[in-house]
Scaffold this motif. Sequence first.
Motif, PDB file in Angstrom:
ATOM      1  N   VAL A 218     -17.111   1.046  15.475  1.00  0.00           N
ATOM      2  CA  VAL A 218     -17.217   0.003  16.492  1.00  0.00           C
ATOM      3  C   VAL A 218     -17.548  -1.346  15.889  1.00  0.00           C
ATOM      4  O   VAL A 218     -17.005  -2.370  16.291  1.00  0.00           O
ATOM      5  N   VAL A 219     -18.432  -1.375  14.906  1.00  0.00           N
ATOM      6  CA  VAL A 219     -18.881  -2.664  14.383  1.00  0.00           C
ATOM      7  C   VAL A 219     -18.501  -2.891  12.919  1.00  0.00           C
ATOM      8  O   VAL A 219     -18.836  -3.929  12.354  1.00  0.00           O
ATOM      9  N   SER A 220     -17.816  -1.926  12.293  1.00  0.00           N
ATOM     10  CA  SER A 220     -17.324  -2.169  10.932  1.00  0.00           C
ATOM     11  C   SER A 220     -15.796  -2.179  10.894  1.00  0.00           C
ATOM     12  O   SER A 220     -15.194  -3.114  10.386  1.00  0.00           O
ATOM     13  N   ILE A 221     -15.192  -1.136  11.436  1.00  0.00           N
ATOM     14  CA  ILE A 221     -13.728  -1.047  11.379  1.00  0.00           C
ATOM     15  C   ILE A 221     -13.073  -1.894  12.467  1.00  0.00           C
ATOM     16  O   ILE A 221     -12.115  -2.640  12.202  1.00  0.00           O
ATOM     17  N   ALA A 222     -13.577  -1.822  13.684  1.00  0.00           N
ATOM     18  CA  ALA A 222     -12.957  -2.583  14.781  1.00  0.00           C
ATOM     19  C   ALA A 222     -12.894  -4.083  14.499  1.00  0.00           C
ATOM     20  O   ALA A 222     -11.864  -4.718  14.747  1.00  0.00           O
ATOM     21  N   PRO A 223     -13.965  -4.706  13.978  1.00  0.00           N
ATOM     22  CA  PRO A 223     -13.858  -6.154  13.712  1.00  0.00           C
ATOM     23  C   PRO A 223     -12.872  -6.499  12.597  1.00  0.00           C
ATOM     24  O   PRO A 223     -12.338  -7.611  12.582  1.00  0.00           O
TER      25      PRO A 223
ATOM     26  N   ALA B 111       0.817  -1.215   0.000  1.00  0.00           N
ATOM     27  CA  ALA B 111       0.000   0.000   0.000  1.00  0.00           C
ATOM     28  C   ALA B 111       0.851   1.267   0.000  1.00  0.00           C
ATOM     29  O   ALA B 111       1.876   1.336   0.680  1.00  0.00           O
ATOM     30  N   ASP B 112       0.382   2.251  -0.764  1.00  0.00           N
ATOM     31  CA  ASP B 112       0.957   3.593  -0.672  1.00  0.00           C
ATOM     32  C   ASP B 112       0.153   4.457   0.293  1.00  0.00           C
ATOM     33  O   ASP B 112       0.646   5.459   0.796  1.00  0.00           O
ATOM     34  N   ALA B 113      -1.088   4.071   0.500  1.00  0.00           N
ATOM     35  CA  ALA B 113      -1.922   4.750   1.497  1.00  0.00           C
ATOM     36  C   ALA B 113      -2.955   3.762   1.999  1.00  0.00           C
ATOM     37  O   ALA B 113      -3.459   2.933   1.232  1.00  0.00           O
ATOM     38  N   VAL B 114      -3.219   3.831   3.297  1.00  0.00           N
ATOM     39  CA  VAL B 114      -4.297   3.046   3.877  1.00  0.00           C
ATOM     40  C   VAL B 114      -5.353   4.033   4.347  1.00  0.00           C
ATOM     41  O   VAL B 114      -5.074   4.903   5.182  1.00  0.00           O
ATOM     42  N   LEU B 115      -6.552   3.926   3.754  1.00  0.00           N
ATOM     43  CA  LEU B 115      -7.638   4.822   4.133  1.00  0.00           C
ATOM     44  C   LEU B 115      -8.655   4.056   4.975  1.00  0.00           C
ATOM     45  O   LEU B 115      -9.015   2.932   4.640  1.00  0.00           O
ATOM     46  N   VAL B 116      -9.087   4.691   6.053  1.00  0.00           N
ATOM     47  CA  VAL B 116     -10.150   4.110   6.866  1.00  0.00           C
ATOM     48  C   VAL B 116     -11.433   4.828   6.457  1.00  0.00           C
ATOM     49  O   VAL B 116     -11.591   6.038   6.704  1.00  0.00           O
ATOM     50  N   ALA B 117     -12.334   4.070   5.813  1.00  0.00           N
ATOM     51  CA  ALA B 117     -13.564   4.660   5.285  1.00  0.00           C
ATOM     52  C   ALA B 117     -14.421   5.205   6.424  1.00  0.00           C
ATOM     53  O   ALA B 117     -14.270   4.788   7.575  1.00  0.00           O
ATOM     54  N   PRO B 118     -15.330   6.138   6.100  1.00  0.00           N
ATOM     55  CA  PRO B 118     -16.239   6.663   7.132  1.00  0.00           C
ATOM     56  C   PRO B 118     -17.331   5.638   7.473  1.00  0.00           C
ATOM     57  O   PRO B 118     -18.511   5.888   7.271  1.00  0.00           O
ATOM     58  N   SER B 119     -16.880   4.507   7.962  1.00  0.00           N
ATOM     59  CA  SER B 119     -17.778   3.425   8.352  1.00  0.00           C
ATOM     60  C   SER B 119     -17.923   3.422   9.856  1.00  0.00           C
ATOM     61  O   SER B 119     -17.220   4.138  10.570  1.00  0.00           O
ATOM     62  N   ASN B 120     -18.819   2.606  10.341  1.00  0.00           N
ATOM     63  CA  ASN B 120     -19.040   2.493  11.786  1.00  0.00           C
ATOM     64  C   ASN B 120     -17.760   2.018  12.474  1.00  0.00           C
ATOM     65  O   ASN B 120     -17.266   0.930  12.201  1.00  0.00           O
TER      66      ASN B 120
END
Lengths: 393, 393
Positions: free
Chosen positions: A210-215, A199-208
């Motif tokens: 607690v229950v989308s990104i954390a898992p 990866a040249d960049a890792v983006l964390v989408a504007p998702s939940n």
Amino acid sequence: MAPMHIVVLAGGIGGARFLLGVRALARSTGAEVTAVVNVGDDVVLHGLRICPDLDSVMYTLGGGADEERGWGRADERWTVKEELAAYGAEPTWFGLGDRDVATHLVRTTMLDAGHPLSAVTEALCARWQPGVRLLPATDDRVETHVVVDAPGEGRGEQAIHFQEWWIRHRAALPARRFVFAGAEQAKPAAGVLDALARADAVLVAPSNPVVSIAPILAVSGLRDAVAASTAPVVGVSPIIGGAPVRGMADRCLAAVGVECSAAGVGRFYGARTGDRTAGNGDRTAGNGDRTASTGDRTASTGDRTASTGDRTASGAGAHTSTGGHSNTGVHSNTGAHGSDDLGGLLDGWLVDTADAPVSIPGVEVHDAPLWMTDETATVAIVRAALDLAGLRR
Amino acid sequence: MAPMHIVVLAGGIGGARFLLGVRALARSTGAEVTAVVNVGDDVVLHGLRICPDLDSVMYTLGGGADEERGWGRADERWTVKEELAAYGAEPTWFGLGDRDVATHLVRTTMLDAGHPLSAVTEALCARWQPGVRLLPATDDRVETHVVVDAPGEGRGEQAIHFQEWWIRHRAALPARRFVFAGAEQAKPAAGVLDALARADAVLVAPSNPVVSIAPILAVSGLRDAVAASTAPVVGVSPIIGGAPVRGMADRCLAAVGVECSAAGVGRFYGARTGDRTAGNGDRTAGNGDRTASTGDRTASTGDRTASTGDRTASGAGAHTSTGGHSNTGVHSNTGAHGSDDLGGLLDGWLVDTADAPVSIPGVEVHDAPLWMTDETATVAIVRAALDLAGLRR
């Protein structure tokens, strides 16, 4: 020069809409995109393996999503669901459309034949041509369970599947905490670690968060790979002006004691180590610490959280930031390290202009309009996130 | 006095229509009806366990069948099938309707949970209220395979699933023989032996003799139980004037060298022993003989007929009658006993008036109009069959 490679950590519809912008920008710049998608929402109903987030992304990017409803297929029909109800087959509260059923039949058949979910997803995408590579966070089973009060006073607690809490109960049952059953035994899906390494960049989408990104990050080794990446990690706030862009993220945040604000979520994710060139030794230390913090296993009375090694949602990847929020319901890490501990996620945090200024120790914060009203607006958000990552194209 | 108990051996739509008459008569006389239904046509497609004959009977008796099409549900829709085709999911030649899919989902889920097919059928019938007890011939897997010439000259033979032969190839591929894979290991379903033991009459519905009735009788022990029954066994001819009442029974009969006539099928079934009060010692002898006759296993090159102990269709229950038909393709029993051997099925044989007179050694033959044009006509047929059984009500 190899094309730029963008990895996006994404949940369902919020992630899908963000990815529309990422894909559009990538097409104009020749970049390659890999989406690493949450599978904690996955559920088996009527014998069918249902992957709501993967399908939301696949249908949205493939042009087959119902944009108004926000989930499932466009021009959907409900004959199968009606017939299942006529048989009295439970559950009846899940929206299982006829078109959607076909996806689940193909997926379930392939999984039963021994193909990993990543290969199944690739096969399904042969039809949908999403234009980005879709990968499940893991080929193993990770299920988000919600620990709630057991019915009846003084009956203790029980764990229910996330979908039951989210859809059947509309997230209205007070959640004590979230458990990612199977996460510690799970490994990143085929291709995930390679994608992160390239990866040249890792983006964390504007998702939940607690229950989308954390898992996603709870999958053993996945968070370490993000932490060890030489690429900048930039998140986009799913909270604008104190309210979720969509969905019921506020209820999930409340359950883990995180303030529903761009600042609260930014602190929840926390700062990655300041030195991205630090070796794996540092990560291992962080990992050991995290394992300790998750030593407090869920003691659920529900059948569905029997497995040991489940992780709880308490900070992205099990660290709790040391921000000022309440710790109610959080299995907090009471260790001595601060918000710049090795367990954090972010180098950059993009918040809506309405929320600026926001200060997250150790994290560079920019602001931009974050409403994904159309693809053009979303492209601008992605561009701002890549600017924050130091990748101006 | 206990109510009269009628057991009907039945295939799909022909059996279903016959059962409409049996049910009507039973309602007027207070009789109890148990249908023992063929499962040799069952197939797993897209991960779904499909039981065409059980469903034809259940939908028809439950008022949910498409009477014109002759299979599947009324007011059926095809969204799932279209979507599966869009994924390129094979096979595409099977008619999998949306309403039907729900039945298969419920069934497959219950089977996966460990319930036997008989219990699953009972659960499905809780919705359809067919008014007769539906039992699969067996709770075990028995699959009718068709041995055909392998593609390419001189390539030997291969076995394909019955559904592939019947639906995809419209029974147009010349069949060398039929194999009931799994039949020798299979046991009668829960309730079948008890029903036969309590029967006052056993009726053989005007179903396909080769691929509907024969696979029922091929289930280990089932044919012996019919043979040992103290109740008269009366069959109704599925052939009128040299042609099948419906379906492609002529092609199946040709494959096993049986003349497509009321007389030919009557001889194919053959006479049961003349003395129904004979003890089990006689049956055991017959059974030993039959086992010898099925010692000639199929030597298929297809993957699907790998199991040993498969039975071939060569006379109902593996005996071939000694009538004058050609033995082409038949694994015939060349033993010394005649058409009144212990391996036969029938005490009585009901043929259409147009086919009379028919003479089957050891079998009492009556004639009556056999076109099941409506329920009243069918009731008259059932009445004639029960008359022939000596049960005038």
